[in-house]
Design a protein around this motif. Structure first.
Motif, PDB file in Angstrom:
ATOM      1  N   ASN A   1      -0.498   1.679   4.793  1.00  0.00           N
ATOM      2  CA  ASN A   1       0.804   2.158   4.490  1.00  0.00           C
ATOM      3  C   ASN A   1       1.054   3.093   5.349  1.00  0.00           C
ATOM      4  OD1 ASN A   1       3.026   3.743   3.418  1.00  0.00           O
ATOM      5  ND2 ASN A   1       2.643   2.667   1.423  1.00  0.00           N
ATOM      6  N   ASN A   2       2.165   2.997   6.382  1.00  0.00           N
ATOM      7  CA  ASN A   2       2.397   3.792   7.643  1.00  0.00           C
ATOM      8  C   ASN A   2       3.253   5.167   6.999  1.00  0.00           C
ATOM      9  OD1 ASN A   2       2.234   2.392  10.616  1.00  0.00           O
ATOM     10  ND2 ASN A   2       2.030   1.139   8.801  1.00  0.00           N
ATOM     11  N   GLU A   3       3.666   5.296   5.875  1.00  0.00           N
ATOM     12  CA  GLU A   3       4.282   6.287   5.404  1.00  0.00           C
ATOM     13  C   GLU A   3       3.683   7.251   4.711  1.00  0.00           C
ATOM     14  OE1 GLU A   3       8.350   7.747   2.602  1.00  0.00           O
ATOM     15  OE2 GLU A   3       7.450   5.610   2.421  1.00  0.00           O
ATOM     16  N   LEU A   4       2.382   6.678   3.915  1.00  0.00           N
ATOM     17  CA  LEU A   4       1.533   7.497   3.246  1.00  0.00           C
ATOM     18  C   LEU A   4       0.197   7.538   3.573  1.00  0.00           C
ATOM     19  CD1 LEU A   4       2.962   6.364  -0.270  1.00  0.00           C
ATOM     20  CD2 LEU A   4       3.300   8.518   1.022  1.00  0.00           C
ATOM     21  N   SER A   5      -0.456   6.821   4.378  1.00  0.00           N
ATOM     22  CA  SER A   5      -1.812   6.635   4.864  1.00  0.00           C
ATOM     23  C   SER A   5      -2.028   7.709   5.743  1.00  0.00           C
ATOM     24  CB  SER A   5      -2.502   5.542   5.371  1.00  0.00           C
ATOM     25  OG  SER A   5      -3.425   5.615   6.075  1.00  0.00           O
ATOM     26  N   SER A   6      -3.392   8.444   5.780  1.00  0.00           N
ATOM     27  CA  SER A   6      -4.052   9.263   6.977  1.00  0.00           C
ATOM     28  C   SER A   6      -3.627   8.725   8.079  1.00  0.00           C
ATOM     29  CB  SER A   6      -5.317   9.804   6.474  1.00  0.00           C
ATOM     30  OG  SER A   6      -6.005   8.829   6.593  1.00  0.00           O
ATOM     31  N   GLY A   7      -3.810   7.333   8.031  1.00  0.00           N
ATOM     32  CA  GLY A   7      -3.710   6.681   9.592  1.00  0.00           C
ATOM     33  C   GLY A   7      -4.608   5.885   9.880  1.00  0.00           C
ATOM     34  N   ALA A   8      -4.583   4.648  10.710  1.00  0.00           N
ATOM     35  CA  ALA A   8      -5.446   3.859  11.231  1.00  0.00           C
ATOM     36  C   ALA A   8      -6.446   4.569  12.319  1.00  0.00           C
ATOM     37  CB  ALA A   8      -4.790   2.618  11.908  1.00  0.00           C
ATOM     38  N   GLN A   9      -7.576   4.298  12.349  1.00  0.00           N
ATOM     39  CA  GLN A   9      -8.607   5.189  13.309  1.00  0.00           C
ATOM     40  C   GLN A   9      -8.608   4.644  14.845  1.00  0.00           C
ATOM     41  OE1 GLN A   9     -12.550   6.562  11.512  1.00  0.00           O
ATOM     42  NE2 GLN A   9     -12.278   4.847  10.540  1.00  0.00           N
TER      43      GLN A   9
END
Length: 537
Positions: free
Chosen positions: A148-156
């Motif tokens: 989820n691009n809005e809520l996730s901490s982000g892909a590694q």
């Protein structure tokens, strides 16, 4: 030709693309669209993490910062049916874009923590889509694939935390259903080559520190995903994928303490180097005469997966992202069957050293279609402390055991490391170089564990909010561990309101955010951020 003239020339031929700095943007169908965005941030110290991170590098740590931005799009679809049917399928799409940012209050002495120039060319590209095929030339924002691009901490590996890199990218814009599988198998993939443009920033950032920097570094990335399942028959699907990237070539500058000058070294950038970047092979030039040969350039990537259940009124997914820097953490296995004595460098036994799966980002996200107050939620756990262990050892004449650890996530001895303009390209919970005060372009903390939470909703028409909360505990790096662990908690509260079409302000969207950090890792910071978006057309 000055960059301003170039921008005006491009702008005459095309309007700007629909971009989403914070999942907000514009789209144009058979025409052009244009947005103007203004943002201002005010903090007591540094800009808090979630007011700064995962915004494609459109950010600053300065206590006071802001920008004025022009974003827009030109988009045209073509009906290629030869029977003259005007209602036929439009299978060819062409679009082009430009995204220009003018920082407010830019000062050269704030170069290390503020926006990278008086004028930032954030995006500039042309793109063609034919059926599922896509060709993109230039710098463009690309979303992370399975989170989820809005809520996730982000892909590694392929995240949204840093500025886009100019590149030529070819791939599929959606999943292609494999023939004869009754839609139970689908694949998606892309490949790109480009050049990093942050050499000037690296030189300025390291000035007076004696740290190395690079210019004109070549860039490569590729990814492939396999989806198993047919949602038309059963709501459960499994997607597994491999994301990989490499940095190679360009010029490297190392400081000579005796002459107090930098030595320029041209790093191999021939056609063979591009092949080595694709295959992960070759050898570093400095290692060619040595028995220990590392692959040419900086190679890294992630194994990713997502298990997704899509019902009529809700959707839930479980996902994992395992990051790796070399074969030891990519394959969890390394050859360890070397002989002794004169045979110390010969493979004599079928023996291997097995590494554990201890480093990963693991998360669950939920979407609720009929509950507007909270319609999205994310929970993530992340651990990066293992990195194949604290020992880095190539076998020698005296010790035949071959154990490779201390992977050093997001770092490299000769390449810039996995960053662009001071922001890590992957997950922002790794402490990005812009936090370093000593001019070091690399991570000061890449060994940590973290919990991350996020929710979002649309309680009334036109009002959208999101909230994020992260806690992490860092141990520094294997090479420079902290004397004791440092903790950090980061908060984001943000709400945006799009004025109704019946209102005189119908073309405006206003967003207000509050962010805060507590702890030794990033310091105690709190601040507010105001963003106003005006849709010109």
């Amino acid at each position: 030709m000055k960059i301003r003239n170039i921008i005006l020339a491009i702008g005459t031929m095309m309007a700007v693309t629909a971009v989403q700095a914070q999942e907000m943007g514009v789209t144009a169908n058979d025409g052009w669209a244009l947005d103007v965005e203004m943002q201002g941030s005010l903090s007591n110290s540094k800009t808090p993490l979630w007011l700064n991170a995962n915004k494609y590098g459109i950010s600053s740590l300065n206590a006071q910062n802001g920008y004025v931005r022009g974003i827009g799009a030109y988009d045209v679809n073509f009906n290629l049916n030869h029977n003259g049917n005007p209602n036929g399928n439009r299978i060819l799409n062409l679009n082009a874009g430009l995204d220009v940012i003018v920082p407010v209050g830019y000062k050269s002495q704030g170069y290390k923590e503020h926006y990278t120039n008086h004028l930032v060319l954030q995006q500039a590209f042309v793109e063609a889509n034919y059926k599922l095929g896509q060709l993109t030339i230039g710098a463009k924002h690309q979303k992370a694939e399975l989170v989820n691009n809005e809520l996730s901490s982000g892909a590694q590996t392929l995240g949204i935390n840093a500025r886009p890199i100019p590149q030529v990218r070819i791939g599929l814009n959606d999943y292609w259903k494999v023939p004869y599988t009754k839609k139970w198998l689908a694949v998606k993939a892309h490949m790109a080559y480009g050049v990093m443009t942050d050499g000037g920033w690296e030189e300025t950032f390291t000035r007076g520190s004696g740290n190395k920097y690079n210019k004109n570094t070549r860039y490569h990335q590729k990814a492939g995903y396999l989806r198993i399942g047919n949602e038309e028959v059963f709501p459960l699907t499994l997607t597994i994928g491999l994301e990989m990237a490499a940095q190679f070539g360009g010029k490297m500058y190392k400081y000579n303490s005796k002459t107090k000058t930098y030595t320029e070294t041209k790093v191999r950038s021939n056609l063979k180097s591009y092949w080595h970047a694709f295959t992960g092979t070759g050898a570093e030039e400095k290692e060619e005469t040595s028995v220990y040969q590392n692959a040419e350039g900086n190679h890294l990537g992630s194994w990713v997966m997502r298990l997704n259940w899509k019902a009529k009124t809700w959707e839930a997914g479980f996902y994992m992202d395992h990051y790796f820097e070399d074969h030891s953490s990519m394959l969890f296995l390394d050859y360890d069957g070397y002989g002794t004595g004169n045979d110390w460098n010969k493979k004599v036994d079928s023996r291997y050293f097995r590494y554990d799966l201890k480093d990963y980002l693991m998360g669950v996200d939920v979407k609720l279609k009929n509950f507007r107050y909270v319609n999205q939620a994310v929970v993530e756990y992340m651990n990066t402390r293992y990195q194949c262990g604290p020992i880095y050892h190539d076998h020698t004449k005296n010790i035949s055991d071959h154990i490779c650890g201390k992977d050093g996530y997001y770092n490299h001895s000769s390449m810039p490391g996995w960053q662009n303009y001071g922001q890590f390209i992957g997950n922002p919970l790794y402490l990005s170089p812009i936090y370093n005060k000593d001019g070091y372009i690399g991570p000061r903390c890449n060994r940590f564990k973290a919990w991350h939470f996020g929710i979002a909703g649309d309680p009334i028409k036109g009002l959208h909010y999101r909230a994020k909360l992260s806690w992490q505990k860092g141990w520094g790096t294997y090479g420079a561990p902290y004397p004791y662990p440092k903790e950090n908690t980061s908060l984001l509260l943000e709400a945006g309101y799009r004025f109704p079409a019946t209102c005189s302000l119908r073309n405006f969207t206003a967003t207000l955010g509050y962010g805060a950090d507590w702890g030794e890792l990033r310091g105690n910071n709190s601040g507010v951020q105001m963003t106003v978006l005006y849709k010109v057309r």
